[in-house]
Design a protein around this motif. Sequence first.
Motif, PDB file in Angstrom:
ATOM      1  N   ASP A  45       0.814  -1.217   0.000  1.00 50.20           N
ATOM      2  CA  ASP A  45       0.000   0.000   0.000  1.00 50.20           C
ATOM      3  C   ASP A  45       0.849   1.269   0.000  1.00 50.20           C
ATOM      4  N   THR A  47       2.860   4.061  -2.795  1.00 46.02           N
ATOM      5  CA  THR A  47       3.146   4.484  -4.168  1.00 46.02           C
ATOM      6  C   THR A  47       4.617   4.875  -4.265  1.00 46.02           C
ATOM      7  N   GLN A  50       5.266   8.235  -2.606  1.00 45.18           N
ATOM      8  CA  GLN A  50       5.250   8.084  -1.146  1.00 45.18           C
ATOM      9  C   GLN A  50       6.563   7.479  -0.661  1.00 45.18           C
ATOM     10  N   ARG A  86       0.874  15.547  -2.524  1.00 45.62           N
ATOM     11  CA  ARG A  86      -0.180  14.545  -2.254  1.00 45.62           C
ATOM     12  C   ARG A  86       0.384  13.361  -1.485  1.00 45.62           C
ATOM     13  N   ALA A  87       1.614  12.971  -1.827  1.00 43.46           N
ATOM     14  CA  ALA A  87       2.242  11.855  -1.106  1.00 43.46           C
ATOM     15  C   ALA A  87       2.432  12.221   0.362  1.00 43.46           C
ATOM     16  N   ASP A  89       0.698  14.440   2.085  1.00 42.37           N
ATOM     17  CA  ASP A  89      -0.634  14.484   2.700  1.00 42.37           C
ATOM     18  C   ASP A  89      -1.154  13.091   3.044  1.00 42.37           C
ATOM     19  N   THR A  90      -0.987  12.161   2.119  1.00 44.05           N
ATOM     20  CA  THR A  90      -1.456  10.792   2.348  1.00 44.05           C
ATOM     21  C   THR A  90      -0.711  10.150   3.509  1.00 44.05           C
ATOM     22  N   LEU A  91       0.603  10.346   3.557  1.00 42.78           N
ATOM     23  CA  LEU A  91       1.401   9.743   4.631  1.00 42.78           C
ATOM     24  C   LEU A  91       1.086  10.379   5.987  1.00 42.78           C
ATOM     25  N   ALA A  93      -1.930  11.597   6.729  1.00 40.68           N
ATOM     26  CA  ALA A  93      -3.261  11.058   7.051  1.00 40.68           C
ATOM     27  C   ALA A  93      -3.171   9.634   7.594  1.00 40.68           C
ATOM     28  N   ARG A  94      -2.192   8.876   7.142  1.00 37.10           N
ATOM     29  CA  ARG A  94      -1.987   7.512   7.643  1.00 37.10           C
ATOM     30  C   ARG A  94      -1.229   7.486   8.971  1.00 37.10           C
TER      31      ARG A  94
END
Length: 161
Positions: A45, A47, A50, A86-87, A89-91, A93-94
């Motif tokens: 999971d 990218t 990321q 975006r990477a 932000d996603t990391l 958020a996780r």
Amino acid sequence: MTTVRVSPAAAPQAAPSAVQPVGYWTWAAHQAVVRHLCGALAGIDLTQPQWWVLKDIAAEDAPRTRAELQDRLAAHLDSGPEEIGRAVDTLVARAWLSVDGAGRVRTTDAGREATRRAVDVLRRVRAEIHEGVPEEDYATTLDVLRRMIRNLGGRADDLNP
């Protein structure tokens, strides 16, 4: 009746490697490697952008801000600053990254664990890619590609993307 023997057409001979187009083969190699790498990272999971962010943060003593990460990574990787953002932000958020009051991005315990998993996956991927390729041949290939890049006025620094 006379029988005429017709031999099957000979398979066309491949052009010698020295005259084949380097642009095509470097593109084809890039496509195959990135496709394989991205598929392997997707299994955990993650990218590629990321991974670049996690790797960059893990490699540095001083944390960077989001803007510094975007500038640094987008400058030499096949991705724009918005994709790096975006990477991040996603990391965040996780909860694999955190951002302190000064805007510096740091890896969390969960992010360090994800980084370890990614390193394990990428070691396996490297072994798959390098199967049957002696290290000396690999080193020579990189040296030749760097020379070609420099011949064309490009930068061929030893980047560690």
